[in-house]
Design a protein around this motif. Structure first.
Motif, PDB file in Angstrom:
ATOM      1  N   UNK A   1      39.089 -10.949 -43.567  1.00  0.00           N
ATOM      2  CA  UNK A   1      39.251 -12.392 -43.600  1.00  0.00           C
ATOM      3  C   UNK A   1      39.660 -12.790 -45.015  1.00  0.00           C
ATOM      4  N   UNK A   2      40.711 -13.613 -45.113  1.00  0.00           N
ATOM      5  CA  UNK A   2      41.149 -14.130 -46.403  1.00  0.00           C
ATOM      6  C   UNK A   2      41.271 -15.633 -46.270  1.00  0.00           C
ATOM      7  N   UNK A  28      33.862 -21.114 -36.770  1.00  0.00           N
ATOM      8  CA  UNK A  28      33.024 -20.676 -35.655  1.00  0.00           C
ATOM      9  C   UNK A  28      31.773 -19.962 -36.167  1.00  0.00           C
ATOM     10  N   UNK A  29      31.950 -19.152 -37.195  1.00  0.00           N
ATOM     11  CA  UNK A  29      30.809 -18.427 -37.758  1.00  0.00           C
ATOM     12  C   UNK A  29      29.838 -19.405 -38.420  1.00  0.00           C
ATOM     13  N   UNK A  30      30.366 -20.318 -39.216  1.00  0.00           N
ATOM     14  CA  UNK A  30      29.516 -21.294 -39.900  1.00  0.00           C
ATOM     15  C   UNK A  30      28.844 -22.210 -38.889  1.00  0.00           C
ATOM     16  N   UNK A  36      30.422 -12.801 -35.118  1.00  0.00           N
ATOM     17  CA  UNK A  36      31.208 -11.935 -35.976  1.00  0.00           C
ATOM     18  C   UNK A  36      31.352 -12.476 -37.385  1.00  0.00           C
ATOM     19  N   UNK A  37      31.460 -11.606 -38.330  1.00  0.00           N
ATOM     20  CA  UNK A  37      31.695 -11.944 -39.732  1.00  0.00           C
ATOM     21  C   UNK A  37      30.602 -12.823 -40.346  1.00  0.00           C
ATOM     22  N   UNK A  38      29.416 -12.850 -39.771  1.00  0.00           N
ATOM     23  CA  UNK A  38      28.386 -13.784 -40.238  1.00  0.00           C
ATOM     24  C   UNK A  38      27.976 -13.550 -41.683  1.00  0.00           C
ATOM     25  N   UNK A  44      30.286 -17.537 -48.430  1.00  0.00           N
ATOM     26  CA  UNK A  44      29.237 -17.996 -49.346  1.00  0.00           C
ATOM     27  C   UNK A  44      29.559 -19.339 -49.972  1.00  0.00           C
ATOM     28  N   UNK A  45      30.800 -19.540 -50.369  1.00  0.00           N
ATOM     29  CA  UNK A  45      31.146 -20.797 -51.045  1.00  0.00           C
ATOM     30  C   UNK A  45      31.057 -21.995 -50.116  1.00  0.00           C
TER      31      UNK A  45
END
Length: 144
Positions: A1-2, A28-30, A36-38, A44-45
């Motif tokens: 992820x970028x 979606x993760x937030x 995924x990608x949690x 973090x930012x």
């Protein structure tokens, strides 16, 4: 992820499209609609802000605004919480790191787009971010 800290105007078509998709994944993760990608470091930012979902919404608005300016049709209604957030910090070291990384990607993927950017000495940040002095961000995965 970028999730680029650079202003979306610097991304070529492929980069802008990928950033939109990855931003939607981050949303979606937030928003906890995806597992995924949690633990992805770039999140973090956004998670460190007062309202993470509004922050990623503001990020996505910057991407879709650029897409609109180019005549692309990204589905703005996919932004879950359209926020008016700004002022998340990003270091000048991070922008410099990303600028060189993008340049290397464009050199092989889209040399003509890279040439269009050759006049840029100091790139602007995405509208969500405010640039502060500092090294590459601690969450960035680079060899230090």
């Amino acid at each position: 992820m970028r999730l680029w800290s650079l202003h979306p105007r610097y991304l070529d078509r492929q980069g802008l499209t990928a950033c939109w998709r990855e931003g939607l994944l981050a949303q979606a993760v937030i928003g906890r609609t995806s597992g995924g990608y949690s633990n992805h470091p770039q999140l973090q930012r956004f998670r460190g802000s007062d309202d993470p979902l509004a922050s990623i919404g503001s990020y996505l608005h910057g991407i879709v605004d650029e897409a609109d300016a180019r005549g692309y049709r990204f589905a703005r209604d996919k932004i879950q919480r359209p926020g008016n957030v700004s002022g998340l910090p990003v270091t000048d070291g991070q922008l410099d790191y990303e600028w060189h990384w993008l340049g290397a990607k464009l050199a092989s993927r889209n040399p003509s787009w890279k040439h269009r950017l050759s006049h840029v000495e100091t790139p602007d940040a995405h509208p969500l971010f405010v640039v502060i002095p500092g090294p590459v961000e601690a969450w960035e995965r680079v060899e230090r």
